[in-house]
Scaffold this active site. Structure first.
Site, short mmCIF file in Angstrom:
data_model
loop_
_atom_site.label_atom_id
_atom_site.label_comp_id
_atom_site.label_asym_id
_atom_site.label_seq_id
_atom_site.Cartn_x
_atom_site.Cartn_y
_atom_site.Cartn_z
CE LYS A 210 -2.22 -0.50 3.88
NZ LYS A 210 -1.62 -1.71 4.46
NE ARG B 173 -4.14 -0.91 10.44
CZ ARG B 173 -3.12 -0.41 9.73
NH1 ARG B 173 -3.23 0.75 9.16
NH2 ARG B 173 -2.01 -1.11 9.58
NE ARG C 188 7.73 -3.36 6.55
CZ ARG C 188 6.45 -3.00 6.47
NH1 ARG C 188 5.95 -2.55 5.33
NH2 ARG C 188 5.65 -3.10 7.51
NE ARG D 131 2.16 -4.83 11.53
CZ ARG D 131 3.34 -4.91 10.89
NH1 ARG D 131 4.34 -5.55 11.43
NH2 ARG D 131 3.48 -4.34 9.73
#
Ligand code: ADP
Length: 188
Positions: free
Chosen positions: A13, A88, A128, A145
């Site tokens: 995103k 969210r 990452r 998450r």
């Protein structure tokens, strides 16, 4: 264009949002970036948000809603915007709709869902973690998450489908391939 980007953590995103900024000349509003900046600056808001972020939980709705409300008032957002990481959950989506209405703006024009399977998400986030060292890119926090995304954020696809603005785009492929898919949807 008033665009919402939906997608699991690590779905791309942020990167695709930046490319859309360049393509369409409208600002991107990222609640994750705003919260990380607040944590780094040790503001009151940052202190309130830090524990939830470190645990991979959602930060309280009133905090993120406050950030978005303030940012949407700025003149550059009047011609359109790209929201990354907000809404969210359903409460945030409903508040956003109410905010836009109050501002006399039209509703969301495109809810772009970047679809990437869980396995690919975990491997991207672990990679990452080694590169950027973000505090919330640890395996147990990553799993949390993803679970929260699936439980709270995925229902927003149906929410925006009901408004006739939802589009799912395959998030697997090169950055440029995925970007062209998004541009095709938005330009249609
Ligand atoms: P990612 O999409 O990689 O999980 P973000 O950079 O969008 O990361 O957000 C990082 C963290 O900031 C989230 O895990 C959450 O704790 C918090 N956060 C960001 N946006 C919101 C939001 N709209 N509502 C609640 N918490 C949020």
């Amino acid at each position: 264009m008033r665009i919402v980007l939906l997608g699991a953590p690590g779905s791309g995103k942020g990167t695709q949002g930046e490319k859309l900024v360049t393509q369409f000349g409208i600002p991107k509003i990222s609640t994750g970036d705003a919260l990380r900046a607040a944590v780094a600056e040790r503001t009151v808001l940052g202190k309130q948000a830090k524990a939830a972020m470190d645990a991979g939980e959602l930060v309280a709705d009133d905090i993120v809603i406050g950030i978005v409300d303030e940012r949407l008032q700025q003149p550059d957002a009047r011609k359109g915007f790209i929201l990354d990481g907000f809404p969210r959950n359903t409460a945030q989506a409903e508040t956003l709709d109410a905010m836009l209405k109050r501002m006399g703006s039209g509703g969301i024009t495109h809810a772009l869902h970047l679809h990437v399977n869980d396995e690919e998400i975990v491997s991207r986030l672990l990679e990452r973690a080694t590169i950027e060292g973000r505090a919330d890119d640890k395996e147990d926090v990553i799993r949390n998450r993803i679970d929260i995304y699936n439980a709270e954020t995925l229902p927003l696809i149906a929410y925006y489908r009901a408004q006739g603005v939802a589009h799912t785009v395959d998030g697997i492929g090169s950055l440029e391939e995925v970007f062209q898919r998004l541009v095709a949807v938005v330009s249609h």
